[in-house]
Scaffold this active site. Structure first.
Site, PDB file in Angstrom:
ATOM      1  N   SER A   1      -6.333   4.522  -0.430  1.00  0.00           N
ATOM      2  CA  SER A   1      -6.177   3.059  -0.262  1.00  0.00           C
ATOM      3  C   SER A   1      -7.492   2.355  -0.575  1.00  0.00           C
ATOM      4  CB  SER A   1      -5.843   2.576   1.029  1.00  0.00           C
ATOM      5  OG  SER A   1      -4.535   3.332   1.758  1.00  0.00           O
TER       6      SER A   1
ATOM      7  N   ASP B   1       0.641  -1.111   0.093  1.00  0.00           N
ATOM      8  CA  ASP B   1       0.017   0.084   0.050  1.00  0.00           C
ATOM      9  C   ASP B   1       0.760   1.434  -0.042  1.00  0.00           C
ATOM     10  OD1 ASP B   1      -2.207   1.404   0.049  1.00  0.00           O
ATOM     11  OD2 ASP B   1      -2.487   1.542   2.315  1.00  0.00           O
TER      12      ASP B   1
END
Length: 97
Positions: A71, A31
């Site tokens: 995200s 991420d």
């Protein structure tokens, strides 16, 4: 997006297939880890363990509303193959599941 990911997985499996099926497959999703972050890690530490993996893939997941993706929008694009707006999880840009 889904078709590209499936094709990459099939190519990786066919290139590294052995006579027996793998016991486990581990998928790492970094991420917030783009080319710049990987390069910074290489500059700081040299060879990265991730470079020893037999198969890797890179995916662009910019959101439907911005080139800077959060995200939630990134995970939605990877999981569903549909880009969405920042702040939306598993919803299309119109807000529908």
């Amino acid at each position: 997006m889904k078709k590209i990911m499936l094709l990459l997985c099939l190519i990786a499996v066919s290139l590294f297939a052995e006579e027996t099926a793998p016991k486990n497959i581990i998928l790492f999703i970094g991420d917030g880890m783009g080319f710049q972050q990987i390069t910074a890690g290489k500059v700081a530490k040299g060879l990265l363990e991730m470079e020893r993996c037999p198969a890797t893939a890179m995916v662009t997941t910019w959101s439907a509303s911005s080139l800077v993706t959060d995200s939630a929008a990134s995970a939605t694009a990877m999981a569903t193959g549909v880009k969405t707006k920042n702040g939306m999880l598993s919803l299309n840009p119109a807000g529908q599941p």
